[in-house]
Design a protein around this motif. Structure first.
Motif, PDB file in Angstrom:
ATOM      1  N   HIS A  37       0.705  -1.131  -0.161  1.00 43.35           N
ATOM      2  CA  HIS A  37      -0.132  -0.180   0.002  1.00 43.35           C
ATOM      3  C   HIS A  37       0.760   1.072   0.035  1.00 43.35           C
ATOM      4  CE1 HIS A  37      -3.081  -2.761   1.151  1.00 43.35           C
ATOM      5  NE2 HIS A  37      -3.964  -2.157   0.478  1.00 43.35           N
ATOM      6  N   ILE A  38       1.934   1.196   0.569  1.00 42.95           N
ATOM      7  CA  ILE A  38       3.048   2.414   0.515  1.00 42.95           C
ATOM      8  C   ILE A  38       3.671   2.468  -0.669  1.00 42.95           C
ATOM      9  CG2 ILE A  38       5.193   3.261   1.419  1.00 42.95           C
ATOM     10  CD1 ILE A  38       4.610   1.769   3.967  1.00 42.95           C
ATOM     11  N   LEU A  39       3.969   1.416  -1.366  1.00 44.57           N
ATOM     12  CA  LEU A  39       4.547   1.543  -2.749  1.00 44.57           C
ATOM     13  C   LEU A  39       3.272   1.956  -3.747  1.00 44.57           C
ATOM     14  CD1 LEU A  39       6.394  -1.933  -3.231  1.00 44.57           C
ATOM     15  CD2 LEU A  39       7.351   0.571  -2.774  1.00 44.57           C
ATOM     16  N   LYS A  40       2.008   1.547  -3.545  1.00 47.47           N
ATOM     17  CA  LYS A  40       1.190   2.128  -4.431  1.00 47.47           C
ATOM     18  C   LYS A  40       0.800   3.479  -4.233  1.00 47.47           C
ATOM     19  CE  LYS A  40      -4.016   1.800  -5.183  1.00 47.47           C
ATOM     20  NZ  LYS A  40      -5.358   1.168  -4.575  1.00 47.47           N
ATOM     21  N   SER A  41       0.722   4.175  -3.032  1.00 49.76           N
ATOM     22  CA  SER A  41       0.808   5.496  -2.583  1.00 49.76           C
ATOM     23  C   SER A  41       2.016   6.241  -3.427  1.00 49.76           C
ATOM     24  CB  SER A  41       0.583   5.788  -1.200  1.00 49.76           C
ATOM     25  OG  SER A  41       0.547   7.026  -0.622  1.00 49.76           O
ATOM     26  N   LEU A  42       2.969   5.712  -3.253  1.00 51.59           N
ATOM     27  CA  LEU A  42       4.176   6.368  -3.574  1.00 51.59           C
ATOM     28  C   LEU A  42       4.057   6.462  -5.111  1.00 51.59           C
ATOM     29  CD1 LEU A  42       7.071   4.857  -1.536  1.00 51.59           C
ATOM     30  CD2 LEU A  42       6.318   7.132  -1.651  1.00 51.59           C
ATOM     31  N   ALA A  43       3.334   5.540  -5.846  1.00 56.80           N
ATOM     32  CA  ALA A  43       3.509   5.557  -7.530  1.00 56.80           C
ATOM     33  C   ALA A  43       2.421   6.645  -7.718  1.00 56.80           C
ATOM     34  CB  ALA A  43       3.144   4.104  -7.996  1.00 56.80           C
ATOM     35  N   GLU A  44       1.275   6.568  -7.346  1.00 50.49           N
ATOM     36  CA  GLU A  44       0.146   7.670  -7.361  1.00 50.49           C
ATOM     37  C   GLU A  44       0.506   8.953  -7.046  1.00 50.49           C
ATOM     38  OE1 GLU A  44      -3.039   6.059  -4.637  1.00 50.49           O
ATOM     39  OE2 GLU A  44      -3.719   4.666  -6.108  1.00 50.49           O
ATOM     40  N   LYS A  45       1.277   9.124  -6.208  1.00 48.49           N
ATOM     41  CA  LYS A  45       1.660  10.564  -5.671  1.00 48.49           C
ATOM     42  C   LYS A  45       2.710  11.008  -6.832  1.00 48.49           C
ATOM     43  CE  LYS A  45       0.093  10.691  -1.221  1.00 48.49           C
ATOM     44  NZ  LYS A  45       0.178  10.476   0.300  1.00 48.49           N
ATOM     45  N   GLU A  46       3.722   9.893  -7.389  1.00 49.04           N
ATOM     46  CA  GLU A  46       5.074  10.512  -7.929  1.00 49.04           C
ATOM     47  C   GLU A  46       5.881  11.367  -7.285  1.00 49.04           C
ATOM     48  OE1 GLU A  46       4.658  10.171 -12.383  1.00 49.04           O
ATOM     49  OE2 GLU A  46       2.457   9.661 -12.178  1.00 49.04           O
ATOM     50  N   ASN A  47       6.064  11.417  -6.003  1.00 52.18           N
ATOM     51  CA  ASN A  47       6.959  12.431  -5.530  1.00 52.18           C
ATOM     52  C   ASN A  47       8.423  11.602  -5.269  1.00 52.18           C
ATOM     53  OD1 ASN A  47       8.345  13.699  -3.227  1.00 52.18           O
ATOM     54  ND2 ASN A  47       6.371  14.980  -3.131  1.00 52.18           N
ATOM     55  N   TYR A 286       7.142  -2.929 -11.175  1.00 51.84           N
ATOM     56  CA  TYR A 286       7.126  -1.877 -10.155  1.00 51.84           C
ATOM     57  C   TYR A 286       8.395  -0.951 -10.355  1.00 51.84           C
ATOM     58  CZ  TYR A 286       5.978   1.510  -6.674  1.00 51.84           C
ATOM     59  OH  TYR A 286       5.735   2.536  -5.579  1.00 51.84           O
ATOM     60  N   TRP A 287       9.603  -1.702 -10.145  1.00 54.57           N
ATOM     61  CA  TRP A 287      10.644  -1.109  -9.873  1.00 54.57           C
ATOM     62  C   TRP A 287      11.464  -0.622 -11.155  1.00 54.57           C
ATOM     63  CZ3 TRP A 287      11.200   1.138  -5.905  1.00 54.57           C
ATOM     64  CH2 TRP A 287      11.057   0.877  -4.576  1.00 54.57           C
ATOM     65  N   LYS A 288      10.882  -1.361 -12.243  1.00 55.35           N
ATOM     66  CA  LYS A 288      11.285  -1.041 -13.552  1.00 55.35           C
ATOM     67  C   LYS A 288      10.920   0.183 -13.941  1.00 55.35           C
ATOM     68  CE  LYS A 288      11.971  -5.791 -15.011  1.00 55.35           C
ATOM     69  NZ  LYS A 288      11.347  -7.166 -16.066  1.00 55.35           N
ATOM     70  N   ARG A 293      10.571   6.206 -14.923  1.00 57.95           N
ATOM     71  CA  ARG A 293       9.936   7.345 -14.478  1.00 57.95           C
ATOM     72  C   ARG A 293      10.831   8.582 -14.030  1.00 57.95           C
ATOM     73  NH1 ARG A 293       8.493  11.519 -13.544  1.00 57.95           N
ATOM     74  NH2 ARG A 293       6.424  12.391 -12.718  1.00 57.95           N
ATOM     75  N   PHE A 294      11.854   8.008 -13.264  1.00 55.79           N
ATOM     76  CA  PHE A 294      12.617   8.903 -12.381  1.00 55.79           C
ATOM     77  C   PHE A 294      14.048   8.836 -13.032  1.00 55.79           C
ATOM     78  CE2 PHE A 294       9.191   8.220  -9.603  1.00 55.79           C
ATOM     79  CZ  PHE A 294       8.505   9.766  -9.347  1.00 55.79           C
ATOM     80  N   GLN A 295      14.399   8.420 -14.039  1.00 61.33           N
ATOM     81  CA  GLN A 295      15.547   8.055 -14.700  1.00 61.33           C
ATOM     82  C   GLN A 295      16.502   9.541 -14.424  1.00 61.33           C
ATOM     83  OE1 GLN A 295      16.216   6.994 -18.756  1.00 61.33           O
ATOM     84  NE2 GLN A 295      18.315   7.275 -18.767  1.00 61.33           N
ATOM     85  N   ASN A 296      15.938  10.606 -15.080  1.00 62.78           N
ATOM     86  CA  ASN A 296      16.822  11.756 -14.751  1.00 62.78           C
ATOM     87  C   ASN A 296      16.962  12.128 -13.329  1.00 62.78           C
ATOM     88  OD1 ASN A 296      16.891  12.065 -17.721  1.00 62.78           O
ATOM     89  ND2 ASN A 296      14.920  13.382 -17.718  1.00 62.78           N
ATOM     90  N   LYS A 297      16.108  12.201 -12.433  1.00 56.11           N
ATOM     91  CA  LYS A 297      16.077  12.470 -10.962  1.00 56.11           C
ATOM     92  C   LYS A 297      17.161  11.507 -10.395  1.00 56.11           C
ATOM     93  CE  LYS A 297      12.084  15.104 -10.642  1.00 56.11           C
ATOM     94  NZ  LYS A 297      10.892  15.534  -9.909  1.00 56.11           N
ATOM     95  N   ASN A 303      24.637  11.507  -9.124  1.00 50.76           N
ATOM     96  CA  ASN A 303      25.547  12.053 -10.362  1.00 50.76           C
ATOM     97  C   ASN A 303      25.987  10.954 -11.232  1.00 50.76           C
ATOM     98  OD1 ASN A 303      27.172  14.313 -11.222  1.00 50.76           O
ATOM     99  ND2 ASN A 303      28.719  13.868  -9.696  1.00 50.76           N
ATOM    100  N   ARG A 304      25.297  10.163 -11.564  1.00 56.35           N
ATOM    101  CA  ARG A 304      25.776   9.130 -12.474  1.00 56.35           C
ATOM    102  C   ARG A 304      24.782   8.788 -13.425  1.00 56.35           C
ATOM    103  NH1 ARG A 304      28.017   7.826  -7.381  1.00 56.35           N
ATOM    104  NH2 ARG A 304      30.326   7.545  -7.491  1.00 56.35           N
ATOM    105  N   LYS A 305      25.026   7.770 -14.239  1.00 53.45           N
ATOM    106  CA  LYS A 305      24.108   7.745 -15.486  1.00 53.45           C
ATOM    107  C   LYS A 305      23.592   6.202 -15.707  1.00 53.45           C
ATOM    108  CE  LYS A 305      24.245  12.033 -17.372  1.00 53.45           C
ATOM    109  NZ  LYS A 305      23.123  12.956 -17.367  1.00 53.45           N
ATOM    110  N   PHE A 306      22.159   6.072 -16.302  1.00 54.65           N
ATOM    111  CA  PHE A 306      22.000   4.844 -16.816  1.00 54.65           C
ATOM    112  C   PHE A 306      22.676   4.505 -18.121  1.00 54.65           C
ATOM    113  CE2 PHE A 306      18.911   5.336 -13.208  1.00 54.65           C
ATOM    114  CZ  PHE A 306      19.182   4.043 -12.868  1.00 54.65           C
ATOM    115  N   GLN A 307      23.672   4.013 -18.337  1.00 51.52           N
ATOM    116  CA  GLN A 307      24.301   3.970 -19.713  1.00 51.52           C
ATOM    117  C   GLN A 307      25.084   2.917 -19.647  1.00 51.52           C
ATOM    118  OE1 GLN A 307      26.058   8.015 -19.986  1.00 51.52           O
ATOM    119  NE2 GLN A 307      28.136   6.970 -19.471  1.00 51.52           N
ATOM    120  N   GLY A 308      25.785   2.697 -20.774  1.00 54.53           N
ATOM    121  CA  GLY A 308      27.076   1.474 -21.113  1.00 54.53           C
ATOM    122  C   GLY A 308      26.123   0.060 -20.392  1.00 54.53           C
TER     123      GLY A 308
END
Length: 336
Positions: A37-47, A286-288, A293-297, A303-308
């Motif tokens: 339920h916490i994870l659902k709430s977090l996803a709904e609010k997207e904070n 969910y975690w994918k 959703r928050f790749q840039n943040k 201070n790193r990248k999803f690359q390589g």
């Protein structure tokens, strides 16, 4: 000892907490249900900040969730029910006090007792039903008419009862015992040890379970905890359950000079040896979705990248928020 008004607050707080613990979906299951339920709430609010708090300090975010849900339940969604519980407790306290006064007076008159005996019988009659501040017997030492004493005491309590009838739910927030604190205490009594790779919380219901390893049914991509390939800015995209079945190695700590095979992760140190990570392909969508959703943040935060080697797979990017939330059902138990 406490005052009659405080007793009302306590009864109502306990009653509301009990009602929510029994009937509220987020609170009437086990630890895993609450997490869903916490994870659902977090996803709904997207904070994003709330997500990071949950990853880094899950207990703090869990307590915040419980308090927010209790506030919404009592003051918005089920306010009428909460008022009914409050009013019923006023009636019950009034009945309890009146009955105790009658019982004490009857016993003392039958046994030819004194004022201190009357007071003793009065508080004894209250028993566990109500705990009040003590009354000094010296204030009534000259009174021999116990019916008069009963009537005068009833008058005093009558004004208190009238005061209690005017109390609103908002005033309960000033009480020492609050429903959200009761539920935080009840629902947060479990293991809070986090997976050293992905920060998933151990689901054991015992706080200090020394005889059993820590474990979780689903792990997370290691990059959300900041894990990256040494000497690069590439965040890790792999899950713990995949890593421990691979031939890859890891550095247990940021200053480690020697790498350890994932298959021998228990040799990484105290944080690792108490965990049981099963090699399998279990990966919550969910975690994918969260990573996409928050790749840039996430990249900015670490201070790193999803690359390589940490490039996000294309199929992850097609997962919708609704699908992510629905995937939480894979964690088992009730639907969210």
């Amino acid at each position: 000892m406490i005052s009659t008004v405080e007793a009302l607050y306590n009864r109502t707080a306990i009653g509301l907490a009990h009602q929510m613990k029994c009937n509220y979906p987020a609170f009437n299951g086990n630890t895993l249900d609450l997490e869903k339920h916490i994870l659902k709430s977090l996803a709904e609010k997207e904070n994003f900040d709330d997500f990071i708090t949950y990853i880094k300090n899950p207990r703090r975010q869990t307590e915040a969730f419980i308090r927010a849900e209790v506030k919404k339940y009592i003051f918005t969604d089920h306010k009428d029910e909460a008022v009914i519980i409050l009013n019923k407790n006023v009636h019950d306290i009034n009945t309890t006090v009146s009955q105790a006064l009658f019982t004490a007076t009857q016993k003392v008159q039958t046994q030819s007792g004194y004022t201190d005996t009357w007071l003793k019988e009065f508080f004894s009659a209250l028993n566990d039903n109500l705990t009040l501040d003590p009354i000094c017997s010296q204030n009534f030492s000259d009174i021999k008419d116990f019916d008069f004493l009963r009537r005068e005491t009833e008058k005093g309590f009558a004004s208190i009862i009238e005061q209690m009838r005017s109390i609103s739910l908002d005033k309960m927030q000033e009480s020492r015992l609050k429903p959200d604190e009761i539920l935080v205490d009840q629902l947060c009594k479990h293991c809070w040890v986090k997976c050293p790779f992905c920060s998933a919380i151990c689901t054991n219901t015992i706080e200090d379970h020394k005889d059993d390893d820590h474990s979780v049914p689903f792990h997370r991509p290691n990059g959300i905890q900041g894990w990256h390939y040494k000497g690069t800015v590439e965040l890790c995209i792999t899950f713990c359950t995949t890593n421990v079945s691979s031939d890859l190695k890891f550095y247990p700590y940021h200053n480690s000079e020697k790498s350890i095979p994932y298959k021998e992760y228990r040799n990484g140190g105290p944080e690792y040896k108490t965990w049981r990570i099963t090699p399998d392909g279990s990966k919550l969508s969910y975690w994918k979705w969260f990573v996409c959703r928050f790749q840039n943040k996430l990249e900015k935060h670490y201070n790193r990248k999803f690359q390589g080697r940490g490039e996000i797979p294309d199929d992850w990017k097609t997962i919708s928020k609704e699908e992510a939330i629905q995937s939480l059902d894979e964690m088992g138990f009730s639907d969210v």
